[in-house]
Design an enzyme around this catalytic site. Structure first.
Site, PDB file in Angstrom:
ATOM      1  N   ASP A 256       1.210  -7.677   2.508  1.00  0.00           N
ATOM      2  CA  ASP A 256       1.281  -6.252   2.154  1.00  0.00           C
ATOM      3  C   ASP A 256       2.730  -5.791   1.947  1.00  0.00           C
ATOM      4  OD1 ASP A 256       0.856  -3.557   1.839  1.00  0.00           O
ATOM      5  OD2 ASP A 256      -0.477  -3.341   3.562  1.00  0.00           O
TER       6      ASP A 256
ATOM      7  N   SER B 167       4.051   2.348   8.348  1.00  0.00           N
ATOM      8  CA  SER B 167       3.834   1.356   7.310  1.00  0.00           C
ATOM      9  C   SER B 167       5.141   1.102   6.592  1.00  0.00           C
ATOM     10  CB  SER B 167       2.807   1.841   6.293  1.00  0.00           C
ATOM     11  OG  SER B 167       1.542   1.554   6.767  1.00  0.00           O
TER      12      SER B 167
ATOM     13  N   HIS C  38       0.819  -1.224   0.000  1.00  0.00           N
ATOM     14  CA  HIS C  38       0.000   0.000   0.000  1.00  0.00           C
ATOM     15  C   HIS C  38       0.847   1.265   0.000  1.00  0.00           C
ATOM     16  CE1 HIS C  38       0.141  -0.015   4.565  1.00  0.00           C
ATOM     17  NE2 HIS C  38       0.089   1.278   4.380  1.00  0.00           N
TER      18      HIS C  38
HETATM   19  N1  ARG Z   1      -4.498   0.687   7.588  1.00  0.00           N
HETATM   20  C1  ARG Z   1      -3.195   0.626   7.003  1.00  0.00           C
HETATM   21  C2  ARG Z   1      -2.551   2.012   7.027  1.00  0.00           C
HETATM   22  O1  ARG Z   1      -3.014   2.877   7.715  1.00  0.00           O
HETATM   23  C3  ARG Z   1      -3.261   0.039   5.620  1.00  0.00           C
HETATM   24  C4  ARG Z   1      -3.898   0.919   4.633  1.00  0.00           C
HETATM   25  C5  ARG Z   1      -4.079   0.299   3.266  1.00  0.00           C
HETATM   26  N2  ARG Z   1      -5.234   0.890   2.627  1.00  0.00           N
HETATM   27  C6  ARG Z   1      -6.443   0.283   2.516  1.00  0.00           C
HETATM   28  N3  ARG Z   1      -7.493   1.029   2.288  1.00  0.00           N
HETATM   29  N4  ARG Z   1      -6.561  -0.990   2.642  1.00  0.00           N
HETATM   30  O2  ARG Z   1      -1.917   2.477   6.139  1.00  0.00           O
HETATM   31  N1  GLU Z   2      -0.998   1.486   7.604  1.00  0.00           N
HETATM   32  C1  GLU Z   2      -0.370   2.565   8.320  1.00  0.00           C
HETATM   33  C2  GLU Z   2       0.571   3.410   7.487  1.00  0.00           C
HETATM   34  O1  GLU Z   2       0.407   3.636   6.352  1.00  0.00           O
HETATM   35  C3  GLU Z   2       0.326   2.006   9.483  1.00  0.00           C
HETATM   36  C4  GLU Z   2      -0.678   1.507  10.381  1.00  0.00           C
HETATM   37  C5  GLU Z   2      -0.916   2.449  11.478  1.00  0.00           C
HETATM   38  O2  GLU Z   2      -1.462   3.551  11.311  1.00  0.00           O
HETATM   39  O3  GLU Z   2      -0.516   2.022  12.552  1.00  0.00           O
HETATM   40  O4  GLU Z   2       1.469   4.007   7.962  1.00  0.00           O
END
Ligand code: ARG
Ligand code: GLU
Length: 714
Positions: free
Chosen positions: A219, A642, A83
């Site tokens: 991922d 991330s 991502h």
């Molecule tokens: N929640 C993770 C972060 O904050 C993964 C995001 C990937 N995006 C999604 N919509 N699945 O980045």
């Molecule tokens: N998916 C998040 C990012 O893009 C990390 C997950 C979080 O926020 O802890 O940085």
């Protein structure tokens, strides 16, 4: 008796406190080092950060300003999340070559794909410069003047602090303005895409599983840093060569078990752990609900189109994912703050704070802090809310309005800087919007606009009066039939001619007229007051931090995240989110098959992976015949982490951070070690996909695979 009580309190505080916090890597000696050792670390603070020799920190890279990545070979190979590379993978994709859907694997260096504009930054060294930055500041009384002096000191120091010609100095504030730290950095500009699994692996579970445990997402994606012949940063050139890092992470094939030590090394973006209860209340009851409602409306519209049309799906995939991400996070955050009684906990702390202020004779300095916070948060409420509505509606979720806003800024350039700047900016705007329109669909945006403008008009405080009574569907239809902003051709015609003609035509455009009305209103009636109150709140927050450090010396204070390099540490652990429910800390490929829905856009599984699972063809990557996929631990992470490496007790890569569990997303405001967990891909799953699924053995050969638990080779 009292001593015993104090001892018990301290002991309890310490037990809980051992987890949580994002710490500055150059300042781990002492408390952090002993906590980490107690948790099982087998390295020293110096192995992590060493000013003079290579250390772990030399393998950690800020990935294009947003995510983190790490070097995993002597040839500049970098691992980050799927991502995080999503935008780049998408930009190389078309309906014929759909790398999002099918994955991409460069078979050799020559096939790696360049990404103009993308950067990767390494940290060379870290220096505390608080005294220099705060020189001559304490005698100034106006907050505005204080901030100006600080900005002056910073800009002077940024130029004068010793560095090499290809490096940069960056200064950031810590502990809400109580500490300043300078980072010497190196930024590489030739970053190429090396590999990415198909979305059915890299984004498996998509938005349904996002922020959720148990998780089964691979991922990850691979990039490579290129440098000039002297191994220094350089613009893209075909003559550039793979970068040779000072350090890269060996990769452990031995995996993790519950209670193993782990640390995450990366660039967490923003946390707000020291807010007063009034602020948390405002987030939970006012700001989060408004933002969630707006995004909910926009996402429903986009989702409807994306499910029916493959072109739209590609065009909107990346935008949709990023809007959906925080929409879902805010929902979890609000729930978690409520369930963990964060507001009550803060209120209890504030009561104790007030007692200590009096006991320590600090009424003059800190006595009115909490009352001032309360007053300020009341006063800023409508301005914060109106600002969020403006940002979410105009800048973030309605594309026509966000393009209109770029042109609004262009008009401002004309009035403030004149003809020449206007023309330069105009040419730039036209160029940069070409790729925007490639992914723009006016019918999708029209429907989004219709929903959002109505919510904005009816629910935002401080909007222009006629927005309340407007006929939203008629306005929408008018704008999307008449405005030139609905196509790239239209935009180019609108920006043709000399500045006078352009400004005249712009101001005749219906879409532009609306943007201008909203933006004028924002800059006149919302921003000035918001900025004024926000500046005051910042000063209160700085003083509140100072007071806590002074009055609660037994506390364990880590600075809020601010996109600088940090270490967080903990242990692999399951958790119990609800009565009678317990989540184990590791998932396996069997779980992928349990979630499998043939043909589904979130839960499809590629045929080749199904075969590998059927035949248990896991090579050297499985453990007791099962292939681990993801695991969780108590590391305190946030957005920006991330792609951060999860590192074992001896400095080897064991996983790749990519998310947090739903019940713990409130950790940006209130970290609770009993349920806050970060989610990582097991690095063995990454290797398995590269090797067995993609057949990219040449990449595996570049890496250094080790067995730290079973063989003594490191
Ligand atoms: N929640 C993770 C972060 O904050 C993964 C995001 C990937 N995006 C999604 N919509 N699945 O980045
Ligand atoms: N998916 C998040 C990012 O893009 C990390 C997950 C979080 O926020 O802890 O940085």
């Amino acid at each position: 008796m009292r001593i015993l009580k104090l001892f018990i309190i301290l002991f309890v505080v310490q037990l809980h406190a051992q987890q949580g916090g994002m710490w500055i890597p150059s300042m781990l000696k002492g408390m952090n080092e002993s906590e980490m050792t107690a948790l099982g670390m087998k390295m020293t603070a110096q192995d992590i950060y060493d000013a003079n020799n290579s250390s772990l920190k030399d393998a950690i890279v800020h990935f294009d300003g947003g995510c983190t990545s790490e070097l995993i070979s002597s040839k500049g190979l970098m691992l980050t999340n799927h991502h995080c590379g999503y935008g780049e993978i998408q930009s190389h994709s078309t309906v014929e070559h759909d790398y999002l859907q099918d994955g991409f694997w460069a078979k050799d260096l020559n096939s790696e794909l360049a990404n103009p504009g993308m950067v990767a930054t390494l940290i060379v060294s870290i220096h505390d410069v608080t005294n220099t930055v705060l020189e001559g500041v304490s005698q100034i009384s106006s907050e505005n003047e204080k901030q100006k002096k600080i900005a002056d000191n910073i800009s002077r120091l940024q130029t004068s602090f010793p560095k090499e010609s290809w490096q940069e100095n960056k200064i950031k504030t810590f502990y809400e303005g109580n500490q300043y730290i300078l980072f010497v950095t190196e930024t590489f500009k030739d970053i190429r895409l090396v590999g990415a699994p198909p979305s059915s692996i890299g984004k498996f579970g998509s938005d349904t599983d996002n922020w959720v445990w148990p998780r089964h997402t691979g991922d990850f994606s691979l990039f490579r840093i290129y440098a000039n012949k002297d191994n220094k940063p350089a613009e893209y050139s075909k003559d550039n060569v793979p970068y040779t890092p000072k350090h890269f992470l060996p990769i452990s094939l031995d995996g993790v078990a519950e209670n193993d030590f782990t640390m995450v090394f990366g660039f967490p973006g923003r946390t707000q752990e020291y807010l007063p209860s009034f602020a948390v209340e405002q987030i939970v009851n006012t700001l989060n609900p408004a933002k969630i409602e707006l995004r909910d409306a926009a996402l429903k519209v986009q989702d409807g189109f994306m499910r029916k049309d493959q072109t739209i799906k590609i065009q909107y995939a990346s935008k949709f994912a990023s809007v959906a991400n925080y929409w879902k996070k805010w929902i979890g955050e609000s729930q978690g703050l409520k369930k963990s009684n964060a507001i009550q906990i803060k209120q209890n702390f504030e009561e104790e704070f007030q007692k200590r202020v009096i006991k320590n004779n600090k009424k003059n300095e800190y006595g009115s802090l909490l009352a001032d916070f309360e007053k300020n948060y009341k006063a800023i409420n409508d301005y914060s809310l109106a600002r969020d509505y403006f940002i979410e509606t105009v800048l973030r979720n309605t594309e026509l309005l966000s393009v209109g806003f770029r042109l609004y800024q262009l008009e401002q350039v004309y009035s403030t800087k004149g003809e020449q700047s206007f023309n330069d900016r105009k040419d730039n705007t036209i160029k940069s919007l070409e790729s925007f329109y490639k992914d723009f669909n006016a019918s999708v945006d029209e429907k989004v606009f219709e929903k959002l403008i109505a919510l904005y008009g009816q629910k935002s405080p401080l909007v222009p009066a006629d927005l309340k009574t407007m006929n939203y569907s008629k306005t929408t239809a008018d704008i999307y039939t008449k405005s030139k902003l609905t196509s790239y051709e239209g935009l180019k015609t609108l920006l043709k001619g000399d500045s006078k003609t352009i400004l005249k035509n712009l101001n005749k455009d219906l879409g532009y007229q609306l943007v201008k009305k909203l933006a004028d209103n924002y800059y006149k009636n919302i921003a000035p007051k918001y900025d004024e109150l926000n500046l005051e709140t910042g000063a209160l927050q700085r003083n509140y931090m100072k007071a806590q450090l002074e009055l609660f010396p037994e506390g364990r204070y880590f600075p809020d995240a601010n996109s600088t390099l940090r270490i967080t540490y903990g242990q692999v652990k399951g958790y119990s989110p609800n009565d009678a429910v317990y989540y184990e800390p590791v998932t396996h490929l069997e779980g992928v098959m349990e979630k499998y829905i043939p043909g589904d856009y979130e839960f499809d599984v590629p045929a080749k992976l199904i075969d590998l699972i059927k035949n248990k063809d896991y090579g050297q990557y499985a453990e007791n015949g099962k292939m681990p996929v993801c695991f969780i631990a108590t590391n305190h992470t946030t957005g920006g982490n991330s792609g951060s490496p999860a590192i074992d007790a001896k400095g080897n890569l064991i996983g790749l951070n990519f998310d947090r569990v739903w019940e713990g997303t409130m950790s940006d405001i209130h970290y609770d070690p009993s349920i806050c967990r970060n989610i990582m891909v097991d690095v063995r799953y990454v290797l398995f996909i590269i090797d067995k699924y993609a057949g990219a053995k040449h990449l595996i050969e570049e890496m250094e695979l080790v067995h730290p638990k079973t063989k003594i080779n490191k």
